[in-house]
Design an enzyme around this catalytic site. Sequence first.
Site, PDB file in Angstrom:
ATOM      1  N   GLN A  78       0.680  -1.312   0.064  1.00 36.63           N
ATOM      2  CA  GLN A  78       0.062   0.030  -0.102  1.00 36.63           C
ATOM      3  C   GLN A  78       0.735   1.203  -0.024  1.00 36.63           C
ATOM      4  O   GLN A  78       1.231   1.821   0.942  1.00 36.63           O
ATOM      5  CB  GLN A  78      -0.850  -0.116   1.165  1.00 36.63           C
ATOM      6  CG  GLN A  78      -2.045   0.894   1.054  1.00 36.63           C
ATOM      7  CD  GLN A  78      -2.983   0.880   1.988  1.00 36.63           C
ATOM      8  OE1 GLN A  78      -3.196   0.110   2.813  1.00 36.63           O
ATOM      9  NE2 GLN A  78      -3.752   2.124   2.284  1.00 36.63           N
ATOM     10  N   PHE A  79       1.332   1.747  -1.254  1.00 33.67           N
ATOM     11  CA  PHE A  79       2.153   2.774  -1.319  1.00 33.67           C
ATOM     12  C   PHE A  79       1.294   4.281  -0.754  1.00 33.67           C
ATOM     13  O   PHE A  79       2.115   5.067  -0.437  1.00 33.67           O
ATOM     14  CB  PHE A  79       2.526   2.982  -2.638  1.00 33.67           C
ATOM     15  CG  PHE A  79       1.648   3.828  -3.603  1.00 33.67           C
ATOM     16  CD1 PHE A  79       1.917   5.160  -3.835  1.00 33.67           C
ATOM     17  CD2 PHE A  79       0.752   2.880  -4.137  1.00 33.67           C
ATOM     18  CE1 PHE A  79       0.640   5.754  -4.613  1.00 33.67           C
ATOM     19  CE2 PHE A  79      -0.419   3.754  -5.041  1.00 33.67           C
ATOM     20  CZ  PHE A  79      -0.279   5.206  -5.082  1.00 33.67           C
ATOM     21  N   THR A  80      -0.011   4.149  -0.699  1.00 28.28           N
ATOM     22  CA  THR A  80      -0.699   5.330  -0.170  1.00 28.28           C
ATOM     23  C   THR A  80      -0.395   5.504   1.264  1.00 28.28           C
ATOM     24  O   THR A  80      -0.650   6.693   1.739  1.00 28.28           O
ATOM     25  CB  THR A  80      -2.192   5.298  -0.388  1.00 28.28           C
ATOM     26  OG1 THR A  80      -2.678   4.197   0.036  1.00 28.28           O
ATOM     27  CG2 THR A  80      -2.360   5.152  -1.990  1.00 28.28           C
TER      28      THR A  80
END
Length: 146
Positions: A78-80
């Site tokens: 989850q790069f967010t």
Amino acid sequence: MKLVIQRVNQANVQIDNTVIGSINHGLVVLVGFHGEDTHNTIEWVANKILQLRIFTDKEGKMNESVIDIQGEILVVSQFTLYGMVKKGTRPSFIEAAKPEQAESLYNYFLDYLKKQSQVPIESGKFGGDMKVSLINDGPVTIIIEK
């Protein structure tokens, strides 16, 4: 690395209505990678997750790890997690590792977790459009940043 760790009774991740990873009692680990993360960073965090005492013992105290309870782990990239919103309202992901680097780190993270214990490790698909479902137990949610 930034991680959001949730103690769950069950969880799964789907792509196009197909379950690609599923666990019962254990941990959901949402993980984002920073551009400066290394294998050493990953190893430290992975060992911390495996030993994290956030499951209740017979006396009702958070005193047992995912290994102790013979639980499972579902890892989802989850790069967010690196979305910065200090300025404006549109997140900036400048601190997140570039996709090629992040995918390599993600795969190393999964492999390292699998090698360090007998805990079953399930995962999402790096870069996939995933739907994550879970039943949070407690709720217990821990954030780790390294």
